[in-house]
Design an enzyme around this catalytic site. Structure first.
Site, PDB file in Angstrom:
ATOM      1  N   SER A   1      -7.293  75.410  51.502  1.00  0.00           N
ATOM      2  CA  SER A   1      -7.942  74.084  51.533  1.00  0.00           C
ATOM      3  C   SER A   1      -7.060  73.037  50.844  1.00  0.00           C
ATOM      4  CB  SER A   1      -9.332  74.135  50.900  1.00  0.00           C
ATOM      5  OG  SER A   1      -9.248  74.338  49.523  1.00  0.00           O
TER       6      SER A   1
ATOM      7  N   HIS B   1      -3.612  74.958  38.813  1.00  0.00           N
ATOM      8  CA  HIS B   1      -4.445  76.017  38.239  1.00  0.00           C
ATOM      9  C   HIS B   1      -5.853  75.458  38.031  1.00  0.00           C
ATOM     10  CE1 HIS B   1      -5.243  79.741  36.149  1.00  0.00           C
ATOM     11  NE2 HIS B   1      -5.911  79.027  35.256  1.00  0.00           N
TER      12      HIS B   1
HETATM   13  C1  GRF Z   1      -7.137  76.845  43.992  1.00  0.00           C
HETATM   14  O1  GRF Z   1      -8.280  76.935  43.222  1.00  0.00           O
HETATM   15  C2  GRF Z   1      -5.936  76.719  43.097  1.00  0.00           C
HETATM   16  O2  GRF Z   1      -6.228  76.131  41.883  1.00  0.00           O
HETATM   17  C3  GRF Z   1      -5.535  78.131  42.873  1.00  0.00           C
HETATM   18  O3  GRF Z   1      -5.800  78.774  44.082  1.00  0.00           O
HETATM   19  C4  GRF Z   1      -6.867  78.127  44.755  1.00  0.00           C
HETATM   20  C5  GRF Z   1      -6.432  77.864  46.168  1.00  0.00           C
HETATM   21  O4  GRF Z   1      -7.500  77.440  46.954  1.00  0.00           O
HETATM   22  N1  GRF Z   1      -4.181  78.218  42.410  1.00  0.00           N
HETATM   23  P1  GRF Z   1      -7.253  76.999  48.464  1.00  0.00           P
HETATM   24  O5  GRF Z   1      -6.661  78.190  49.188  1.00  0.00           O
HETATM   25  O6  GRF Z   1      -6.339  75.853  48.454  1.00  0.00           O
HETATM   26  O7  GRF Z   1      -8.625  76.649  48.983  1.00  0.00           O
END
Ligand code: GRF
Length: 294
Positions: A116, A207
Site C-alpha cells: 500500500s 517503520h
Molecule cells: C508498513 O507498515 C511499513 O511501516 C512497514 O511495512 C509495512 C508495509 O505496508 N515497514 P504496505 O505493504 O506498504 O501496506
C-alpha cells in the site's frame, strides 16, 4: 554585469564570448534578411507598405528565433540556444518538452507485502519530472506489490536469498538500471553491507513506530502495535529513516505521531499508523532525494 550573466547562464568565459558572437551575428543577419526578403519573394515598389512591414516583422520576430539556432551551430552553442528557445516556446505557447531521462532520479522500491505504501509512492511521483519509480524489488513471488508493478507497468524483479546476501549481481542490476535511491516499503530482509556501500545514505526505510522504541529484528507488522499497546504507550507513530547495518537504526529523517486511546486495539493502531505512513512517506522521500541529489 558580464560576470553576473555568466553565472546566470552557467557558462565559462569562452562559451560566454561565443554566445555573444551568436547574438551579434544573428542580429545583423536577421536585419539583412528582413531587408532582402521582400525582393526575394517578389514584392515590388507598388506592393503596399503594410505588407512589407508585416513581412519584416515576421522575419524579425519569428525568423530571428530560427536563424539564431542556425548561427549557434556555427559557434558550437546549439545546446545553449536550444534551451533558450525551449524556454520561450514553453512560456508563450505552453509547449511541454519531454524531460531527459538522465535528469530524472530513478528510485527502486523494495517491498515484500501488500504494497500500500508502494502504491502511494507510485501515485505521488506518477507525473514528477524529477523522480521516477523505475523498479520494484520483492523477495516474494506471490505478493501484492508485484501485482501493483504489473498494473503500473513498472519493471519488477523477485530476488532470492543466496544471491541477495552472497553475490553482487543485484547491485550490478540496480546500477545498470541507473537506480540512484532505494526505498524500503515493507521489506523485511536486512540490507547486505555490499548494497549499503553501493548506496551510502541513499536507502530510506519506514517503520511503523517511534524509533528507537519498538524497532529491531522481529519488530514488524502487527507485532509492533501489540508491543506498543502492551507497553501502555499514549502515543505512537511513524519513523522514516536512513538504513544502516542494523535493523531500524539509521539516521531519522522524519517522525509523525498519533495518540493512542485506551480502547484502541493493536489493529486500530495499525490502521491509523498506516494512514500516517501514506500521508507522509512520499513527500519525505521527495524532499530527502531532492536535497541530497543537488
Ligand atoms: C508498513 O507498515 C511499513 O511501516 C512497514 O511495512 C509495512 C508495509 O505496508 N515497514 P504496505 O505493504 O506498504 O501496506
Amino acid at each position: 554585469m558580464f560576470s553576473s550573466l555568466k553565472t546566470k547562464w552557467k557558462v565559462n568565459t569562452t562559451q560566454f564570448i561565443l554566445i555573444l558572437c551568436t547574438f551579434a551575428v544573428t542580429g545583423s543577419l536577421t536585419a539583412w534578411i528582413s531587408r532582402q526578403i521582400p525582393g526575394w519573394i517578389g514584392f515590388t515598389d507598388t506592393t503596399p507598405f503594410v505588407y512589407k512591414l508585416i513581412l519584416r516583422l515576421i522575419v524579425l520576430i519569428f525568423g530571428y528565433q530560427v536563424i539564431i539556432l542556425g548561427v549557434s551551430l556555427l559557434f558550437g552553442q546549439f545546446p545553449f540556444f536550444w534551451n533558450y528557445e525551449k524556454k520561450i516556446l514553453k512560456s508563450i505557447f505552453k509547449i511541454k518538452f519531454p524531460q531527459k531521462e538522465t535528469n530524472i532520479v530513478q528510485v527502486a522500491i523494495f517491498a515484500s507485502g501488500g504494497g500500500s505504501n508502494a502504491q502511494q509512492i507510485i501515485n505521488y511521483f506518477r507525473h514528477s519530472s524529477q523522480i521516477k519509480i523505475a523498479l520494484i524489488v520483492s523477495n516474494k513471488l506471490d505478493t501484492g506489490v508485484l501485482s501493483i508493478a504489473q498494473r503500473e507497468n513498472i519493471p519488477s524483479i523477485v530476488i532470492d536469498k543466496p544471491t541477495f546476501f552472497e553475490k553482487s549481481d543485484y547491485i550490478e542490476l540496480l546500477q545498470t538500471k541507473k537506480i540512484a535511491f532505494i526505498v524500503l516499503a515493507g521489506f523485511l530482509w536486512k540490507i547486505p553491507t555490499s548494497i549499503l556501500q553501493a548506496y551510502p545514505e541513499k536507502i530510506i526505510n519506514i517503520h511503523p513506530a517511534l524509533l528507537p522504541k519498538f524497532g529491531g529484528k522481529g519488530m514488524y507488522g502487527i507485532k509492533v502495535h501489540e508491543a506498543v499497546k502492551l507497553a501502555g504507550e499514549k502515543t505512537t507513530g511513524i519513523t522514516i529513516h536512513l538504513v544502516d547495518d542494523q535493523y531500524d537504526h539509521g539516521k531519522t529523517l522524519f517522525q509523525a505521531f498519533i495518540t493512542i486511546h485506551s480502547d484502541d486495539s493493536p489493529e486500530n493502531i495499525a490502521k491509523k499508523v498506516l494512514e500516517l505512513e501514506h500521508q507522509h512517506f512520499p513527500s519525505v522521500i521527495e524532499s530527502y532525494i531532492l536535497k541530497t541529489n543537488t
